[in-house]
Enzyme design. Structure first.
Site, short mmCIF file in Angstrom:
data_model
loop_
_atom_site.label_atom_id
_atom_site.label_comp_id
_atom_site.label_asym_id
_atom_site.label_seq_id
_atom_site.Cartn_x
_atom_site.Cartn_y
_atom_site.Cartn_z
N ASP A 1 -8.32 -4.96 -6.39
CA ASP A 1 -7.95 -4.00 -5.34
C ASP A 1 -8.47 -2.60 -5.66
O ASP A 1 -8.18 -2.06 -6.74
CB ASP A 1 -6.43 -3.98 -5.20
CG ASP A 1 -5.96 -3.17 -4.00
OD1 ASP A 1 -6.81 -2.59 -3.29
OD2 ASP A 1 -4.74 -3.12 -3.78
N SER B 1 0.84 -1.19 0.00
CA SER B 1 0.00 0.00 0.00
C SER B 1 0.88 1.25 0.00
O SER B 1 1.73 1.39 -0.88
CB SER B 1 -0.97 -0.03 1.19
OG SER B 1 -2.01 0.89 1.01
#
Length: 588
Positions: free
Chosen positions: A501, A221
């Protein structure tokens, strides 16, 4: 810059330190840039560090702070692994006016090591913690990608904390003036300084600094973008990097966060969500305040401001990010939400008396005509029932002595300046200064059905910037995007993303971009089929109670990561005229 430290620079910290158990006793919260339900805590019967689950942002700031504190305490009680501190400069850039007044001191940066698999000549496998206490990243070196790569290469696994998170504070409090040393550039420089000077406890007789030892860094991330930046800005210190679900393209108005849901969640659920959004916006943006009061009364939130109320109701599709291959981590919120709002019959007995009011609101929104009238009524009744259940949990803000509407509002949620505290105030500052990602409904392009209420404006999403930090300007996104953004590239740098995602849209695998980009050993470009947020960072669990094994799609990617990391290490050694990995007797 201070001289290379000796073993005396290490400060041992007992793992059950009360400092970190108090970590999130503040009422802090992030901007609307990352939204996800927090996984549940596993039972205490699970061995060390398996008793916690991967942690992600909850959209409600106060609920997030409570859960972060709870999980941190559970993690510290579960692990026997010691943590250490290493002194790094507070201010690496005395020529940059951003950091005035400058500071000459140092502060303790926390880290953990696992030398279980280390053999002489092996690399250091570094896991970046990103915007969270490292306590909650420990599974990554004990069963996740850190362990996998260390075991395959004879490496030392290291988990390094980011400044302003966990216990790694360079300042006495988080008042606006003291936030000035929180930047990605300073944190990158911390990491480079660390690898150049570190002497690891128990291994002080070995020179494992970056000039003589290959460092492979993995981050997920924000930490994934951070890993990519380390490789590009400090290539002599980091032999290779893996960016898991990395976000190298900073985006200001982050309306596209829900685009993964639009593409990959079942169309019936997406269409129902869009219809609910349209109905609620017709009321909340209209002139009939009696209708607004009616809708708020359904949820017992009559006193909540309209924008906070609209945001509170739009968390269903956001839970896509909380889906996971590991049954201990996987959240059922999305499945339950979609099943409820797509049902053609009412599910909840508690909503049956709302029929007349629901029909009135549907007529007001122009949705009570035609053959689908009954289905539309069932959809809204089920949305009310499902959302009531969620809100009943969210209203439990005992930690801050708040009830009801106060618990659900962004206003005042990150005002606490004391330390230690959770990650929300610090991450909010980073989004206001560099990283943005402000989720809105107003940013949805014309002609596209919004999945987020249009009451969630840019002004609402960014309110903490001027109100808390006195930052009126837009974030300096170019300070990050100038390194490549959607087209970020460098030798021995891998990008590994999840097909489903929500953060994919801020990276090199964004839908509609780089479709012809090839994956090579030097620059792997991998997409986990059906995967969500850095699924490859998590490993199979060895204990009997949770003997979950990663699915094939994840195992294939992890095997590929092992393969290309070994190739990178061979190349790094050959460049220096050193022996290849097999000459050290390490398992290939």
């Amino acid at each position: 810059m201070q001289p290379p430290p000796s073993a005396a620079n290490h400060n041992f910290i007992p793992s059950n330190e009360s400092l970190i158990i108090q970590l999130t006793q503040s009422a802090s919260g992030p901007p609307d840039d990352a939204v996800m339900r927090l996984p549940t805590i596993l039972t205490a019967a699970i061995p060390a560090c398996l008793a916690i689950t991967p942690f992600s942002l909850h959209p409600n700031p106060r609920i997030h702070a409570q859960r972060e504190a709870t999980l941190t305490a559970a993690a510290l009680n579960a692990t026997h692994r010691p943590s250490y501190n290493f002194s790094v400069p507070i201010d690496h850039f005395h020529n940059d006016t951003r950091y005035e007044p400058h500071a000459d001191g140092t502060f303790p940066l926390r880290y953990w090591i696992d030398d279980t698999h280390y053999r002489p000549g092996g690399p250091v496998i570094m896991i970046g913690s990103g915007e969270l206490t490292s306590v909650l990243r420990l599974p990554y070196i004990e069963q996740g990608i850190g362990k996998i790569l260390a075991e395959a290469t004879g490496g030392l696994a290291v988990l390094l904390e980011h400044r302003y998170y966990g216990s790694s504070y360079p300042v006495p409090d988080l008042s606006p003036p003291n936030m000035r040393f929180l930047s990605t550039e300073q944190a990158l420089a911390d990491t480079a300084y660390f690898v150049r000077h570190i002497r690891y406890p128990g291994l002080e007789h070995l020179n494992l600094t970056s000039p003589t030892t290959p460092y492979i860094v993995y981050g997920g991330s924000y930490a994934g973008a951070f890993a990519a930046l380390l490789r590009k800005i400090y290539p002599d210190d980091f032999a290779g990097a893996i960016s898991g679900s990395g976000v190298p393209q900073v985006i200001d108005d982050w309306w596209a966060y829900l685009e993964a849901a639009r593409h990959f969640v079942h169309p019936s659920c997406v269409n129902a969500s869009a219809a609910v959004t349209d109905i609620l916006d017709a009321v909340l943006l209209g002139d009939d305040r009696d209708a607004v009061r009616t809708v708020k009364r359904w949820f017992q939130l009559e006193d909540l401001p309209d924008d906070d109320f609209a945001y509170t109701l739009h968390w269903g599709l956001m839970s896509l990010q909380a889906t996971h291959w590991d049954p201990d981590i996987d959240e059922a919120d999305l499945a339950q939400y979609c099943a409820a709002i797509t049902s053609s019959v009412p599910w909840y007995a508690s909503t049956r008396t709302l029929g007349p009011e629901v029909r009135r609101i549907l007529r007001l929104a122009g949705r009570h005509d035609g053959d689908q009238r009954d289905e539309m009524e069932a959809m809204l009744l089920n949305f009310i029932g499902a959302t009531r259940k969620t809100i009943s949990e969210l209203q439990k803000c005992e930690q801050d002595n708040l009830l009801g509407e106060q618990c659900l509002s962004k206003r005042g949620a990150i005002d606490d300046e004391s330390i230690p505290q959770g990650m929300l105030r610090a991450w909010a500052y980073q989004t206001c200064t560099q990283w943005a990602y402000f989720v809105t409904g107003t940013g949805t392009p014309d002609g596209m059905a919004p999945l987020m209420s249009r009451l969630v404006t840019y002004e609402y999403a960014t309110m903490w910037c001027p109100d808390v930090f006195k930052i009126p300007a837009q974030p300096d996104m170019d300070s990050i995007n100038k390194y490549g953004g959607f087209n970020f590239s460098h030798s021995r740098l891998a990008f590994v993303d999840g097909e489903h995602d929500p953060w994919r849209q801020a990276g090199v695998h964004a839908l509609g971009r780089n479709e012809d980009r090839e994956s090579t050993t030097d620059e792997p470009f991998l997409l986990v089929e059906g995967g969500v947020h850095h699924w490859d960072q998590f490993g199979s669990k060895p204990d009997a109670r949770s003997s979950w094994v990663a699915p094939e799609n994840v195992q294939r990617v992890q095997q590929e990561e092992v393969r290309f990391v070994k190739a990178w290490l061979d190349e790094w050694r050959e460049e220096r005229g050193m022996a290849r990995e097999e000459d050290f007797g390490l398992e290939l």
